[in-house]
Design an enzyme around this catalytic site. Structure first.
Site, short mmCIF file in Angstrom:
data_model
loop_
_atom_site.label_atom_id
_atom_site.label_comp_id
_atom_site.label_asym_id
_atom_site.label_seq_id
_atom_site.Cartn_x
_atom_site.Cartn_y
_atom_site.Cartn_z
N GLU A 173 0.40 4.44 13.16
CA GLU A 173 -0.70 4.92 12.32
C GLU A 173 -0.88 4.02 11.11
OE1 GLU A 173 -1.25 7.42 8.63
OE2 GLU A 173 -0.05 8.58 10.04
N GLU A 230 5.44 -2.37 7.96
CA GLU A 230 5.10 -0.95 7.97
C GLU A 230 6.21 -0.08 8.54
OE1 GLU A 230 2.40 0.14 6.44
OE2 GLU A 230 1.94 -1.95 5.97
#
Length: 757
Positions: A64, A137
Site C-alpha cells: 500500500e 517502505e
C-alpha cells in the site's frame, strides 16, 4: 445494457443514497464497478482489492505504501505530495484492512477529480516498485559501514514497532486474532516487526502481481459526475488486460464450542503494573444487514452512553480506569464484539470478567429499560438519516459500507439500503418482541465461541525485543562475507542517495495540476444572518439544506475565567452531560439526550483572531435535533446549564470515574501518539490559543488531571467549589452567541426556543 465494455448487472433507485446505484461488470476482465449517481458535489472514487495475507510480514501494508511512490506515467518519488500542491482534493489516502486494500480519492472539482483518478489508477496497476522502494517502505538493513553495528529501518517497520509498543494497539490486534484463530484474520496484515524482515522482494512483487489485477478489483464512484465518463475512464485503464482466476476468497472462521483465554505481555513503562483485558465474541456474517443493524443498536444500549448498563457497571465497579475494546466490529466478513477494561489489577481480571457476564445475564433476565431501547433506536436511525461521515466524504463512507458485503461476493447495495431492515426492527419492537434480550442470550450468554485476552505488564519486554533484534542483526553480520557486507553498505548509500536526489523537472511536469481557470473566482459563501436576542445575546443563523435537522450551539464566553480555573474546563464541560442534574441522574439524562436528539455535548472552543493573533475562547454547548424535537433540545440545554445536581456524594463519585477515564486516555495517548503531544507543546509557544489548547488537552492537562484526583482525596469540597465557580462565571457571562444551521423552518423554530432560554 452495455457501455464501454461493461454490462449492467443491477440497477436500483436508493432513497438512502439520494440517487441511483448501478453495478457493472467488465466483459473482458470481470472487474466490477459500482456507480452511485446523486447530487453530491464532493465526488468520490476508489479502487479496492482483496488482499488476504498468508503471514504477518505486512506485505499488504508495505505494498500500500510502495505503490504510492511513483508509477510508469508519473515517475516521481512522491506523486501524491506533488499532487497536493495543485489539487483541491477533499480526500487522498489509502487503507490496509485485514483482508483488503483500498485507494480512495475525493474532490468537488471535476477536473481535479479526474486528475486524482488517473494518478491513482496508474499507481495501483503500474507502480515503480523497485527494490529500493521496497527497502524504503518495508524494511532493510541499515549498514553504515562494514564493521557494524547495523540496524533495521523502513517506514512500515518503524510504524509497526510503534504500534507494538502501544498496549491499546496490541490489545486490539490480539483480540481480533483470538476470535479468528483458524483463518487469515489471525495474522497481522499490518506486519509484526519481528516477522517483517522475513519478507523478500520476490514475495513482495509476487503479491502485487497476484492481487493487483482487474479481475480482483472493485471500482467505486459516487457523486454528480457523468456516469458515462466513469465507465470510459475505467475501460481505458483496463485495456490490454485479460481475465484471470485470482484465488483471493476470504473464508469463514469455523465456530468453536469452547471458550479460550490468552495472556499476552505488553511493554510496560514508568512502573506500569496494571493489566488490560477484553472479552470477545464471534457474531454472524456482515452480509446479514438486519442483524448488523440490530447489533449496532445493542452496542448503543450496552455501552453507547456513560450511563449505559454495561459501561456503567464496569466503570462504577472501581476495578479499572476506563473501558476498552472496539465494541461492534463490522469491517470484516464476520462481525465480532469486544469489551473490557484497562487499568485493572491483574488479580482482579477474573472478577471484572464475571461482572460483564452478570450484567449481561441480568439484562437478558430482567429486561432492558424501554427508555434505553428508545434511545438506541433513535440514535442509530438519526445517524443513518443524517449520514454525517465527519471529515470523510460521504462517498467514502458508502464505499466502505458496500465493501462489507461486496468484497465477499455479496450484494453491494444491501448495506446501503438500510430503510427496510430498520422498519422491520421497529415494527417487531412495537409488537412487543424482546429483540435485544434475545440477542444478548444468543450472541453473548449462549455463544461459546468467545475469547478472553489479558495483557499483562512486562517491564523487560521492550529490552528483550531490542536484544532479539540486535542478536538477529549480529547473526546476519556474522553470516555475511566481506563482499556481502560491502554490498549492504553500498545498498544503504544508494538508497540514501536516491532519497536525497530531487525529481527531474521532466518527471515533475507529468503531475497534473489545476490551472487558475479551473478555480472558482470566489469561495462559496456560507449564509449568515445576525440578530440580537434579549440579555445581550447574539443570534447567528445559517440557512442551508440539512435534511430537517437543526444544528445548534450555545457559545458562552470564557473571558471571565481566571487562569487558575482553566485546567478544570475539560472536566466541567464533560460534567455538564455526564454528571447528572437536579432532575435526572446521569443515566437518565443520557437516555433522554439519545432519545430526543442526535447528540448533545460541550467542549472549549478556541481560535486565533486574524491580524492581532489574539485569543477567542468560548464554551460550546452544542446539540442537533429534528425540528419537532427542538423544544426537547433547548430544555436539555436549560437543564444541564441551570439545574446542576446538588447531591455531593453522587457528584464526587462521577467526577472520580471521569477523571480516571481521562487519565487513562491521556496516558495511553502519549504512547500511541507521542508526536501529537509534541506538536501541541510546540504550538503552545506561538499563539495564545495554542498555549491554552495545550493546557486543556496536552501534557499539561494530564498533569492537571492527576492533580484533580489528588484533590478529590485530600480536599474534595474545594474541587466542587471551583467547579461551581466556573458555572457561575460561564453561564451568566455577557456576550453569549446562539448559532444555528438549518432550513428556514428550523431556524424560525430554533430562534423561538433561543429567545426563551
Amino acid at each position: 445494457m452495455n457501455s464501454h465494455g461493461f454490462a449492467l448487472v443491477t440497477e436500483r433507485r436508493l432513497h438512502e443514497v439520494g440517487g441511483t446505484a448501478r453495478l457493472w461488470k467488465h466483459g473482458v476482465t470481470g472487474a466490477q464497478l459500482l456507480s452511485v449517481s446523486n447530487a453530491d458535489e464532493n465526488k468520490c472514487f476508489g479502487v479496492s482489492f482483496r488482499t488476504p495475507p498468508t503471514d504477518s510480514t505486512g506485505v499488504a501494508h508495505i505494498l500500500e505504501h510502495s505503490v504510492l511512490c511513483g508509477s510508469d506515467k508519473y515517475p516521481v518519488k512522491e506523486p501524491f505530495v506533488e499532487l497536493l500542491k495543485g489539487s483541491l482534493q477533499t480526500f487522498l489516502n489509502a487503507f490496509t484492512f485485514p483482508d483488503k486494500t483500498c485507494y480512495p480519492v475525493a474532490s468537488a472539482n471535476l477536473q481535479d477529480f479526474y486528475n486524482l483518478i488517473d494518478v491513482y489508477i496508474d499507481a495501483v496497476f503500474h507502480p515503480r516498485i523497485s527494490e529500493d522502494i521496497f527497502r524504503q517502505e518495508g524494511w532493510h538493513v541499515e549498514a553504515g559501514d562494514t564493521a557494524g553495528p547495523w540496524t533495521y529501518k523502513g517506514v512500515v517497520y518503524n510504524e509497526m514497532k510503534g504500534a507494538y509498543s502501544s498496549p491499546d494497539s496490541v490489545l486490539a490486534e490480539q483480540s481480533q486474532q483470538a476470535v479468528f484463530p483458524d483463518m487469515l484474520y489471525s495474522l497481522d496484515s499490518g506486519g509484526n516487526p519481528e516477522v517483517i524482515p522475513d519478507l523478500t522482494y520476490a514475495a513482495f512483487r509476487d503479491f502485487h502481481s497476484r492481487y493487483y489485477h482487474p479481475s480482483n478489483a472493485r471500482f467505486f464512484f459516487w457523486g454528480d459526475d457523468p456516469e458515462e465518463k466513469r465507465l470510459e475512464i475505467v475501460a481505458a485503464a483496463l485495456q490490454g488486460y485479460t481475465a484471470r482466476q485470482v484465488d483471493s476468497a476470504v473464508p469463514l472462521q469455523p465456530r468453536r464450542g469452547t471458550p479460550r483465554q490468552m495472556e499476552v505481555p505488553y511493554a510496560a513503562t514508568d512502573g506500569q503494573k496494571t493489566a488490560l483485558f477484553t472479552v470477545n465474541w464471534l457474531l454472524g456474517e456482515r452480509g446479514d444487514v438486519h442483524q448488523a443493524l440490530l447489533m449496532e443498536m445493542l452496542e448503543h444500549i450496552l455501552e453507547g452512553l456513560p450511563g449505559s448498563p454495561l459501561r456503567k457497571a464496569l466503570i462504577s465497579s472501581g476495578l479499572g480506569e476506563d473501558t476498552t475494546g472496539c465494541g461492534l466490529e463490522t469491517d470484516l466478513r464476520q462481525m465480532y464484539y469486544s469489551t473490557g477494561l484497562k487499568g485493572v489489577d491483574p488479580r482482579k481480571v477474573q472478577q471484572a470478567e464475571l461482572l460483564i457476564f452478570d450484567t449481561l445475564a441480568a439484562l437478558a433476565e430482567d429486561g432492558i429499560d424501554p427508555a434505553a431501547v428508545e434511545a438506541a433506536v433513535n440514535s442509530v436511525e438519526f445517524s443513518y438519516r443524517e449520514n454525517n461521515s465527519g471529515r470523510f466524504p460521504r462517498g467514502l463512507s458508502a464505499m466502505i459500507q458496500a465493501l462489507s458485503t461486496w468484497l465477499y461476493d455479496g450484494d453491494p447495495l444491501a448495506p446501503l439500503a438500510w430503510e427496510g431492515p430498520l422498519a422491520e426492527i421497529k415494527a417487531r419492537l412495537a409488537a412487543g418482541e424482546k429483540l435485544f434480550e434475545q440477542a444478548i442470550r444468543e450472541h453473548f450468554l449462549d455463544n461459546e465461541h468467545r475469547a478472553t485476552v489479558v495483557l499483562l505488564p512486562d517491564a523487560r519486554l521492550a529490552g528483550e525485543r531490542e536484544e532479539r533484534e540486535a542478536t538477529r542483526l549480529a547473526a546476519v553480520h556474522a553470516a555475511c562475507s566481506d563482499a556481502e557486507r560491502q554490498a549492504l553498505v553500498d545498498a544503504t548509500r544508494r538508497l540514501q542517495a536516491a532519497q536525497e536526489a530531487p525529481d527531474s523537472p521532466e518527471a515533475l511536469a507529468t503531475i497534473p495540476s489545476l490551472g487558475m481557470d479551473a478555480l472558482p473566482l470566489r469561495n462559496t459563501p456560507v449564509p449568515c444572518a445576525q440578530a440580537e436576542l434579549a440579555g445581550g445575546r447574539t443570534w447567528l443563523a445559517h440557512e442551508l439544506p440539512t435534511s430537517g435537522i437543526a444544528y445548534t450551539a450555545l457559545l458562552l464566553p470564557l473571558d471571565a475565567v481566571p487562569a487558575r480555573l482553566e485546567p478544570l474546563l475539560p472536566l466541567f464541560a464533560r460534567g455538564l452531560t455526564e454528571v447528572g442534574t437536579a432532575r435526572r441522574d446521569f443515566s437518565e439524562l443520557g437516555a433522554r439526550m439519545a432519545a430526543k436528539t442526535g447528540g448533545v455535548g460541550a467542549d472549549p472552543l478556541l481560535a486565533t483572531t486574524r491580524g492581532e493573533r489574539g485569543l477567542v475562547k468560548y464554551l460550546s454547548v452544542a446539540g442537533k435535533a429534528v425540528y419537532d424535537k427542538l423544544p426537547d433540545l433547548f430544555d436539555i440545554f436549560r437543564e444541564i446549564l441551570l439545574e446542576p445536581s446538588t447531591d455531593r456524594d453522587v457528584r464526587l463519585e462521577r467526577l472520580r470515574q471521569m477523571l480516571l477515564e481521562d487519565k487513562a486516555r491521556l496516558e495511553h495517548g502519549l504512547v500511541a501518539a507521542g508526536h501529537a503531544a509534541v506538536g501541541s507543546r510546540l504550538r503552545a509557544h506561538f499563539t495564545p490559543s495554542g498555549l491554552l489548547a495545550e493546557r486543556l488537552s496536552g501534557i499539561s492537562q494530564l498533569m492537571a488531571v492527576r492533580g484533580h484526583l489528588q484533590r478529590l482525596d485530600s480536599d474534595p469540597d474545594s474541587l466542587l467549589a471551583d467547579l461551581d465557580e466556573l458555572r457561575r462565571l460561564i453561564v451568566a457571562a455577557p456576550g453569549a452567541l446562539v448559532d444555528c444551521t438549518a432550513e428556514s423552518a428550523g431556524l424560525a423554530a430554533a430562534q423561538r426556543q433561543a429567545a426563551g432560554l
